[in-house]
Design a protein around this motif. Structure first.
Motif, PDB file in Angstrom:
ATOM      1  N   PRO A 184       0.826  -1.206   0.000  1.00  0.00           N
ATOM      2  CA  PRO A 184       0.000   0.000   0.000  1.00  0.00           C
ATOM      3  C   PRO A 184       0.859   1.255   0.000  1.00  0.00           C
ATOM      4  CG  PRO A 184      -0.768  -1.564   1.649  1.00  0.00           C
ATOM      5  CD  PRO A 184       0.543  -2.073   1.157  1.00  0.00           C
ATOM      6  N   GLY A 185       0.344   2.308  -0.649  1.00  0.00           N
ATOM      7  CA  GLY A 185       1.069   3.568  -0.692  1.00  0.00           C
ATOM      8  C   GLY A 185       0.647   4.543   0.381  1.00  0.00           C
ATOM      9  N   ALA A 186      -0.417   4.217   1.106  1.00  0.00           N
ATOM     10  CA  ALA A 186      -0.889   5.105   2.172  1.00  0.00           C
ATOM     11  C   ALA A 186       0.005   4.965   3.392  1.00  0.00           C
ATOM     12  CB  ALA A 186      -2.334   4.765   2.531  1.00  0.00           C
ATOM     13  N   ARG A 187       0.554   6.070   3.865  1.00  0.00           N
ATOM     14  CA  ARG A 187       1.455   6.068   5.017  1.00  0.00           C
ATOM     15  C   ARG A 187       0.802   6.839   6.148  1.00  0.00           C
ATOM     16  NH1 ARG A 187       6.733   6.425   3.250  1.00  0.00           N
ATOM     17  NH2 ARG A 187       7.385   6.360   5.441  1.00  0.00           N
ATOM     18  N   LEU A 188       1.008   6.362   7.355  1.00  0.00           N
ATOM     19  CA  LEU A 188       0.397   6.967   8.539  1.00  0.00           C
ATOM     20  C   LEU A 188       1.392   7.872   9.243  1.00  0.00           C
ATOM     21  CD1 LEU A 188      -2.121   6.964  10.457  1.00  0.00           C
ATOM     22  CD2 LEU A 188      -0.948   5.152  11.739  1.00  0.00           C
ATOM     23  N   VAL A 189       0.958   9.079   9.593  1.00  0.00           N
ATOM     24  CA  VAL A 189       1.735   9.922  10.499  1.00  0.00           C
ATOM     25  C   VAL A 189       1.528   9.387  11.906  1.00  0.00           C
ATOM     26  CG1 VAL A 189       1.998  12.240  11.453  1.00  0.00           C
ATOM     27  CG2 VAL A 189       1.541  11.939   9.007  1.00  0.00           C
ATOM     28  N   ALA A 190       2.605   9.151  12.629  1.00  0.00           N
ATOM     29  CA  ALA A 190       2.496   8.563  13.971  1.00  0.00           C
ATOM     30  C   ALA A 190       1.635   9.447  14.865  1.00  0.00           C
ATOM     31  CB  ALA A 190       3.875   8.387  14.581  1.00  0.00           C
ATOM     32  N   PRO A 191       0.596   8.892  15.485  1.00  0.00           N
ATOM     33  CA  PRO A 191      -0.216   9.684  16.413  1.00  0.00           C
ATOM     34  C   PRO A 191       0.627  10.231  17.550  1.00  0.00           C
ATOM     35  CG  PRO A 191      -1.327   7.631  15.839  1.00  0.00           C
ATOM     36  CD  PRO A 191       0.069   7.530  15.294  1.00  0.00           C
ATOM     37  N   GLU A 192       0.265  11.386  18.030  1.00  0.00           N
ATOM     38  CA  GLU A 192       1.022  12.023  19.108  1.00  0.00           C
ATOM     39  C   GLU A 192       1.028  11.155  20.359  1.00  0.00           C
ATOM     40  OE1 GLU A 192      -0.191  15.960  19.991  1.00  0.00           O
ATOM     41  OE2 GLU A 192       0.039  16.699  17.949  1.00  0.00           O
ATOM     42  N   GLY A 193       2.173  11.175  21.054  1.00  0.00           N
ATOM     43  CA  GLY A 193       2.290  10.452  22.313  1.00  0.00           C
ATOM     44  C   GLY A 193       2.777   9.026  22.181  1.00  0.00           C
ATOM     45  N   LEU A 194       2.936   8.525  20.959  1.00  0.00           N
ATOM     46  CA  LEU A 194       3.405   7.156  20.773  1.00  0.00           C
ATOM     47  C   LEU A 194       4.918   7.121  20.609  1.00  0.00           C
ATOM     48  CD1 LEU A 194       0.805   5.545  18.349  1.00  0.00           C
ATOM     49  CD2 LEU A 194       0.742   5.759  20.835  1.00  0.00           C
ATOM     50  N   ASP A 195       5.522   5.994  20.995  1.00  0.00           N
ATOM     51  CA  ASP A 195       6.949   5.773  20.776  1.00  0.00           C
ATOM     52  C   ASP A 195       7.111   5.217  19.364  1.00  0.00           C
ATOM     53  OD1 ASP A 195       9.591   4.976  20.714  1.00  0.00           O
ATOM     54  OD2 ASP A 195       9.599   4.174  22.761  1.00  0.00           O
ATOM     55  N   ALA A 196       7.231   6.131  18.398  1.00  0.00           N
ATOM     56  CA  ALA A 196       7.249   5.730  16.991  1.00  0.00           C
ATOM     57  C   ALA A 196       8.438   4.819  16.684  1.00  0.00           C
ATOM     58  CB  ALA A 196       7.279   6.965  16.103  1.00  0.00           C
ATOM     59  N   HIS A 197       9.584   5.107  17.281  1.00  0.00           N
ATOM     60  CA  HIS A 197      10.769   4.284  17.006  1.00  0.00           C
ATOM     61  C   HIS A 197      10.541   2.848  17.459  1.00  0.00           C
ATOM     62  CE1 HIS A 197      14.867   2.893  16.669  1.00  0.00           C
ATOM     63  NE2 HIS A 197      14.917   2.639  17.969  1.00  0.00           N
ATOM     64  N   ARG A 198       9.988   2.669  18.632  1.00  0.00           N
ATOM     65  CA  ARG A 198       9.743   1.317  19.144  1.00  0.00           C
ATOM     66  C   ARG A 198       8.783   0.559  18.219  1.00  0.00           C
ATOM     67  NH1 ARG A 198      10.079  -1.571  23.922  1.00  0.00           N
ATOM     68  NH2 ARG A 198       8.421  -3.080  24.286  1.00  0.00           N
ATOM     69  N   LEU A 199       7.741   1.229  17.772  1.00  0.00           N
ATOM     70  CA  LEU A 199       6.776   0.576  16.891  1.00  0.00           C
ATOM     71  C   LEU A 199       7.414   0.211  15.554  1.00  0.00           C
ATOM     72  CD1 LEU A 199       3.567   2.703  17.587  1.00  0.00           C
ATOM     73  CD2 LEU A 199       4.117   0.427  18.476  1.00  0.00           C
ATOM     74  N   GLU A 200       8.273   1.067  15.037  1.00  0.00           N
ATOM     75  CA  GLU A 200       8.947   0.757  13.774  1.00  0.00           C
ATOM     76  C   GLU A 200       9.907  -0.418  13.927  1.00  0.00           C
ATOM     77  OE1 GLU A 200       8.864   5.026  11.399  1.00  0.00           O
ATOM     78  OE2 GLU A 200      10.609   4.538  12.645  1.00  0.00           O
ATOM     79  N   VAL A 201      10.591  -0.501  15.068  1.00  0.00           N
ATOM     80  CA  VAL A 201      11.465  -1.654  15.326  1.00  0.00           C
ATOM     81  C   VAL A 201      10.646  -2.938  15.380  1.00  0.00           C
ATOM     82  CG1 VAL A 201      12.924  -2.753  17.076  1.00  0.00           C
ATOM     83  CG2 VAL A 201      13.318  -0.372  16.436  1.00  0.00           C
ATOM     84  N   MET A 202       9.479  -2.878  16.021  1.00  0.00           N
ATOM     85  CA  MET A 202       8.602  -4.053  16.061  1.00  0.00           C
ATOM     86  C   MET A 202       8.163  -4.468  14.661  1.00  0.00           C
ATOM     87  SD  MET A 202       6.154  -3.331  19.350  1.00  0.00           S
ATOM     88  CE  MET A 202       6.793  -3.440  21.030  1.00  0.00           C
ATOM     89  N   ALA A 203       7.878  -3.471  13.820  1.00  0.00           N
ATOM     90  CA  ALA A 203       7.481  -3.773  12.446  1.00  0.00           C
ATOM     91  C   ALA A 203       8.640  -4.389  11.668  1.00  0.00           C
ATOM     92  CB  ALA A 203       6.982  -2.508  11.755  1.00  0.00           C
ATOM     93  N   GLU A 204       9.858  -3.885  11.870  1.00  0.00           N
ATOM     94  CA  GLU A 204      11.036  -4.486  11.233  1.00  0.00           C
ATOM     95  C   GLU A 204      11.190  -5.939  11.646  1.00  0.00           C
ATOM     96  OE1 GLU A 204      13.833  -0.427  11.150  1.00  0.00           O
ATOM     97  OE2 GLU A 204      14.209  -2.037  12.599  1.00  0.00           O
ATOM     98  N   ALA A 205      11.029  -6.202  12.944  1.00  0.00           N
ATOM     99  CA  ALA A 205      11.161  -7.562  13.453  1.00  0.00           C
ATOM    100  C   ALA A 205      10.088  -8.472  12.870  1.00  0.00           C
ATOM    101  CB  ALA A 205      11.083  -7.558  14.977  1.00  0.00           C
ATOM    102  N   GLU A 206       8.883  -7.936  12.748  1.00  0.00           N
ATOM    103  CA  GLU A 206       7.793  -8.719  12.160  1.00  0.00           C
ATOM    104  C   GLU A 206       8.115  -9.084  10.709  1.00  0.00           C
ATOM    105  OE1 GLU A 206       4.066 -10.658  11.967  1.00  0.00           O
ATOM    106  OE2 GLU A 206       5.178  -9.884  13.694  1.00  0.00           O
ATOM    107  N   ALA A 207       8.645  -8.137   9.970  1.00  0.00           N
ATOM    108  CA  ALA A 207       9.007  -8.404   8.576  1.00  0.00           C
ATOM    109  C   ALA A 207      10.084  -9.480   8.497  1.00  0.00           C
ATOM    110  CB  ALA A 207       9.485  -7.121   7.898  1.00  0.00           C
ATOM    111  N   LEU A 208      11.050  -9.435   9.406  1.00  0.00           N
ATOM    112  CA  LEU A 208      12.110 -10.441   9.432  1.00  0.00           C
ATOM    113  C   LEU A 208      11.530 -11.829   9.704  1.00  0.00           C
ATOM    114  CD1 LEU A 208      15.036 -11.417   9.516  1.00  0.00           C
ATOM    115  CD2 LEU A 208      15.141 -10.645  11.911  1.00  0.00           C
TER     116      LEU A 208
END
Length: 467
Positions: free
Chosen positions: A132-156
């Motif tokens: 998908p080409g739709a990208r989400l702006v991280a909602p305020e108050g979230l640990d965006a880096h942690r969530l992105e690391v989790m997504a990287e791990a999921e992809a692996l």
């Protein structure tokens, strides 16, 4: 296998400075959000938009240009039955940056944002698969880096499970571990082939000896301070069942029998990428359970690294054998925690289905930490018991242990009891009987390889050791 760690922009948040369009979340039957023009409200009404779950209505401004969208989130009962409600919109919205608006209080935004990132996964190693080409702006108050690391791990984890066995055997799994080690500055060693016997890993050798692809024990170490955490993952890169040959219908998904190793490497990636202050050790017994004249046989008896003798009553119960030697090696250092991950038994799936893996532990603090972290990190788990009255079921009489008790009762529990026999020096031990596969596509969950248990383990580490 270095390509497993490629940058995936579709599994990251949009730049916070990007010009984002609003995605208004609307509960079924609720009034349309304020701030819409009269024309936009009339258009949504004319389109029959009611906020039904998954429904989408694009909005235009007075020039006809795209100005936003309405996303239906249904009612509370419908949302309770969906793990990643908002991920479905990622596949439907036009490409570009999107910002959540509207009834945000209805959601656990961390879970929903993670699900959106997961929706960006596509397995495109062998055929083109457009994300998908739709990208989400991280909602305020979230640990965006942690969530992105989790997504990287999921992809692996998904990539490793999805790659077929002709391209991912024990050597390639070692290569993936070494690539991960290089990425994070970890050291990786391996004991291969006949060296397994010389260095005291007879069960790993026995299971893998019939394959021309040499069995091995992969050992990754990282960190020099903090509690010692050992992760052990079943790496059966393909399981024919051995001489107890599986029927074809049961062999079709056996490329995923290394799902424990895949999820262990994904967990290790999270720990290292987030910089958790632990001394990490990862042990992956990597084998192919093949059929040949030198395959191990039913009724064979082997003495394990732990010194316990094991009678082989089914060569298709090989996962617990390779894990036994690896667990014994981990236990020799008496780490602060051992976690074992394996696609181990069909009995676990019969009991709990593909979406809810059981875990076993005797440690109440660990059980509580895992239960809380599983909820907080969208990583469902369910505790099952090390039921002591069943210990006799794994004792055949002619050897210390039976790798496949007859009768078929309590198969996941007896497998867990078997593994526990090899952990005697470590106080905190948990075993995860995962499936590592999504049978049908759903929002945030493409059909195929799947991550289970790792996010809960990472969350539990922070609680247990006050990291």
């Amino acid at each position: 296998m270095t390509d497993l760690f490629r940058f995936r922009p579709e599994m990251r948040f949009a730049d916070s400075g990007a010009e984002a369009l609003p995605l208004y979340l609307v509960t079924q039957g609720a009034p349309l959000p304020g701030g819409l023009s009269a024309a936009q409200q009339a258009f949504a009404t004319a389109q029959g938009f009611t906020g039904a779950a998954g429904s989408l209505c694009l909005l235009a401004d007075e020039t006809g240009a795209l100005a936003g969208a309405l996303g239906g989130i249904g009612g509370a009962k419908k949302r309770a039955r969906s793990r990643f409600t908002l991920a479905g919109f990622a596949a439907k919205l036009p490409a570009g940056a999107w910002q959540l608006a509207g009834e945000l209080e209805e959601f656990d935004l961390s879970t929903e944002a993670l699900g959106w990132l997961f929706e960006g996964y596509r397995f495109d190693r062998y055929a083109e698969a457009k994300a998908p080409g739709a990208r989400l702006v991280a909602p305020e108050g979230l640990d965006a880096h942690r969530l992105e690391v989790m997504a990287e791990a999921e992809a692996l984890a998904r990539d490793l499970v999805n790659i077929p066995a002709n391209d991912l055997g024990p050597a390639e799994l070692e290569e993936a571990a070494r690539a991960l080690g290089t990425l994070h500055g970890a050291t990786v060693t391996a004991v291969v082939g006949e060296e397994l016997l010389a260095q005291g890993y007879p069960l790993i050798h026995a299971v893998g000896q019939a394959s021309p692809r040499a069995p091995r024990l992969i050992d990754l170490r990282w960190g020099d301070a903090g509690p010692e955490v050992a992760l052990v993952g079943k790496g059966v890169c393909f399981d024919t069942g051995g001489l107890n040959l599986k029927p074809g219908s049961s062999m079709g998904l056996m490329k995923k029998d290394m799902g424990g190793a895949a999820n262990t490497l994904a967990t290790a990636h999270m720990i290292m990428a987030l910089g958790l202050p632990v001394r990490l050790r990862v042990l992956l017994p990597a084998v192919e359970n093949a059929v040949a004249g030198n395959a191990f046989r039913p009724s064979d008896i082997f003495t394990s690294r732990k010194g316990l003798s094991v009678e082989i009553n089914n060569t298709d119960a090989e996962g617990r054998l390779v894990l036994a030697d690896a667990l014994a090696a981990a236990d020799e250092e008496a780490p602060d925690l051992i976690c074992c991950m394996a696609t181990l038994t069909g009995a676990a799936r019969v009991a709990l289905g593909p979406d809810l893996p059981p875990f076993y532990t005797d440690d109440e603090d660990l059980a509580e930490a895992l239960a809380v972290a599983s909820q907080a990190n969208a990583d469902p788990l369910w505790r099952m018991p090390f039921w002591v009255p069943y210990e006799g079921m794994i004792e055949p009489g002619v050897a210390d242990l039976d790798n496949a008790p007859s009768g078929g009762m309590a198969g996941s529990i007896t497998a867990a009891l078997f593994l526990r026999r090899f952990v005697t020096e470590t106080e905190r031990f948990a075993h995860f009987d995962i499936y590592a596969w999504q049978p049908t596509a759903a929002p945030g969950r493409a059909k195929g390889g799947f991550g289970q248990g790792g996010r809960a383990i990472c969350g539990a580490l922070s609680t247990l050791f006050a990291l």
